[in-house]
Design an enzyme around this catalytic site. Structure first.
Site, PDB file in Angstrom:
ATOM      1  N   LYS A  39     -57.062 -91.672 -16.843  1.00 43.35           N
ATOM      2  CA  LYS A  39     -56.094 -91.725 -18.003  1.00 43.35           C
ATOM      3  C   LYS A  39     -56.342 -89.789 -19.115  1.00 43.35           C
ATOM      4  CE  LYS A  39     -57.814 -95.029 -21.184  1.00 43.35           C
ATOM      5  NZ  LYS A  39     -57.007 -96.334 -22.486  1.00 43.35           N
ATOM      6  N   ARG A 137     -53.700-105.859 -28.460  1.00 44.78           N
ATOM      7  CA  ARG A 137     -52.795-104.906 -28.231  1.00 44.78           C
ATOM      8  C   ARG A 137     -51.871-104.842 -28.031  1.00 44.78           C
ATOM      9  NH1 ARG A 137     -56.903-100.058 -26.238  1.00 44.78           N
ATOM     10  NH2 ARG A 137     -56.401-101.191 -24.258  1.00 44.78           N
ATOM     11  N   TYR A 264     -62.656 -67.306 -42.633  1.00 44.03           N
ATOM     12  CA  TYR A 264     -61.401 -68.014 -43.995  1.00 44.03           C
ATOM     13  C   TYR A 264     -62.202 -68.950 -44.371  1.00 44.03           C
ATOM     14  CZ  TYR A 264     -57.325 -67.112 -40.165  1.00 44.03           C
ATOM     15  OH  TYR A 264     -56.649 -66.446 -39.622  1.00 44.03           O
ATOM     16  N   MET A 314     -58.580 -71.633 -35.282  1.00 43.28           N
ATOM     17  CA  MET A 314     -58.039 -72.350 -34.361  1.00 43.28           C
ATOM     18  C   MET A 314     -58.077 -71.756 -32.988  1.00 43.28           C
ATOM     19  SD  MET A 314     -53.275 -71.721 -33.422  1.00 43.28           S
ATOM     20  CE  MET A 314     -53.236 -72.680 -34.771  1.00 43.28           C
TER      21      MET A 314
END
Length: 370
Positions: A39, A137, A264, A314
C-alpha cells in the site's frame, strides 16, 4: 513509471529486498503464508516494481489500502491475490471486475457488498473479515460478532477467505500484556466465526514487529510491512536498507561574505572565510521536509557528510560543501545506508514510514542489483 526529474531517483536494492524477505520467511513455519503490504506505493518504494519483486520472491498475498492501488497492480500484470484493506462501499464494481478481495470491517460494508453480489448473481466471492481487538480503528467489535454471524449464516454470496486483526503496539515490550490480550481475543472470536460458518478461514494478526517478537502466534498467515523495507523492531537487528534516495548536483557556487545570504528568508549564512554551496534538485515537494533545512541534517557526498544550508525550497535545496571534493553531476545520497531513513526520522521526531512515503511519484523508482 515516467521520470519527471532526470537528476534524482529512488534506487530499490534487489539483493537487500531479497535478504529481508529471507530473514522474515526464516522466522515462519513452512506452511505459514506470507502477505506483503504494498500500500501507499509500497511505502514509497514503488508499488508496481515492488509487487513484481515480491511475486518473484514467492509471496503468497499482497495487500493494498484502497481499490485504486489494487487496480494499478492488476493492470501491471500482478496475478497474486490482493487484499484491499479499506474497500469502502463505493468501488465494488471495480473490486469485482479486477478480482480484488475486500477487507470487511463492519456490517454496513458487508451488506452493501452482498447486495451488489446478489444483483449480479455472484456466489462464493472471497472476503476478509476484520476484527477490532484493541486498535479501535476499523473492525468488528466482540459485541458485534453475533449480529455478523446471523447475517452471514447461509449467505451464499460470499466466502470468508480470512479473518484478521491489527496489533496496536507489537514493537513495544511494555505493551506485551496488551498485545497478548489482543491475540487471545482475536483467536476466540475467529474460532467463534469458524465454528458458525462451518469451515476455517485463514487467520492472521502478526505485522512485521509481531513476526519478530511473537512468532508463536503466526497462525496461518502473517502480514509483512515495514520489515521488508528494512526496518526491524528488534534492537541489534540490522536489516538491509532497500531504498536509496539519490540525486545529482546541479550547480556549485563559491560565495564570499559580501555575497550576502543563501536561500529563502536569507537564513543561509556565509562564513567569514567564504562558503561553497551545492544545489541539488530535490525539495519539500520531493519529501525533503523543510525542518531538515538550516543545517539540521546532512547528506552523503563522496564519502563525506554535507549539511543543508538555508531553507529547503519546493524543488531544490542547498548543501554546504566547503572543503569537500564536489563537482556538478556528483551523486548525493539523501537516505539509504548513510544517512539512514531512521536517522532522518529521528531528527524530525517521526518514524521511517513517513520518510519513505513522503517521496512522491515524480521521483523515478529504479531496481538495481548490488
Amino acid at each position: 513509471m515516467g521520470n519527471e526529474n532526470d537528476f534524482s531517483r529512488l534506487e530499490i536494492n534487489l539483493s537487500g529486498c531479497l535478504e529481508n524477505y529471507r530473514y522474515f520467511r526464516s522466522r515462519l513455519e513452512k506452511d505459514t503464508r506470507l502477505l506483503v503490504l504494498v500500500k501507499a506505493n509500497a511505502y514509497g518504494h514503488g508499488a508496481v516494481e515492488f509487487a513484481h519483486l515480491m511475486e518473484d520472491a514467492g509471496a503468497d498475498y499482497l495487500a493494498v489500502a484502497y481499490p485504486v492501488e489494487g487496480i494499478e497492480l492488476r493492470e501491471a500484470g500482478i496475478s497474486l491475490p490482493i487484499l484491499v484493506l479499506t474497500a469502502g462501499t463505493d468501488f465494488f464494481d471495480e473490486i469485482i471486475r479486477y478480482g480484488l478481495e475486500p477487507g470487511i470491517p463492519n456490517l454496513c460494508t458487508l451488506k452493501a457488498l452482498c447486495d451488489e453480489l446478489s444483483s449480479r448473481g455472484i456466489t462464493g466471492f472471497p472476503i476478509h473479515l476484520k476484527l477490532d481487538t484493541g486498535m479501535h480503528r476499523l473492525g468488528f467489535m466482540t459485541s458485534e460478532i453475533d449480529e455478523l454471524l446471523e447475517y452471514i449464516k447461509d449467505n451464499s454470496s460470499i466466502r470468508v477467505k480470512s479473518i484478521y486483526s491489527h496489533l496496536a503496539a507489537a514493537e513495544d515490550p511494555e505493551s506485551d500484556s496488551f498485545t497478548l490480550g489482543q491475540i487471545s481475543m482475536f483467536r476466540d472470536n475467529a474460532d467463534r466465526i469458524s465454528a458458525s460458518i462451518g469451515y476455517r478461514p485463514l487467520y492472521h494478526i502478526l505485522n512485521s514487529a509481531g513476526i519478530e517478537r511473537f512468532p508463536r502466534y503466526q497462525f496461518d498467515m502473517v502480514r509483512l510491512g515495514i520489515g521488508i523495507y528494512g526496518i526491524s523492531a528488534l534492537p541489534g537487528v540490522k536489516l538491509a536498507p532497500v531504498a536509496s534516495f539519490k540525486c545529482k548536483i546541479l550547480q556549485i557556487k563559491h560565495l564570499k561574505p559580501e555575497d550576502g545570504t543563501i536561500g529563502y528568508g536569507r537564513f543561509g549564512r556565509i562564513s567569514p572565510e567564504g562558503t561553497v554551496i551545492a544545489t541539488i534538485p530535490v525539495g519539500y515537494a520531493d519529501g525533503i521536509d523543510r525542518h531538515l533545512g538550516r543545517g539540521k541534517c546532512s547528506f552523503s557526498l563522496n564519502g563525506r557528510r554535507v549539511p543543508t544550508i538555508g531553507n529547503i525550497c519546493m524543488d531544490m535545496c542547498m548543501l554546504d560543501v566547503t572543503g569537500v571534493d564536489a563537482s556538478v553531476g556528483d551523486t548525493v545520497t539523501i537516505f539509504g545506508e548513510d544517512p539512514t531513513a531512521t536517522e532522518l526520522a529521528d531528527i524530525l521526531g517521526t518514524i521511517p514510514y513517513e520518510i519513505f512515503t513522503s517521496v512522491p511519484r515524480r521521483i523515478e523508482r529504479i531496481v538495481v542489483k548490488q
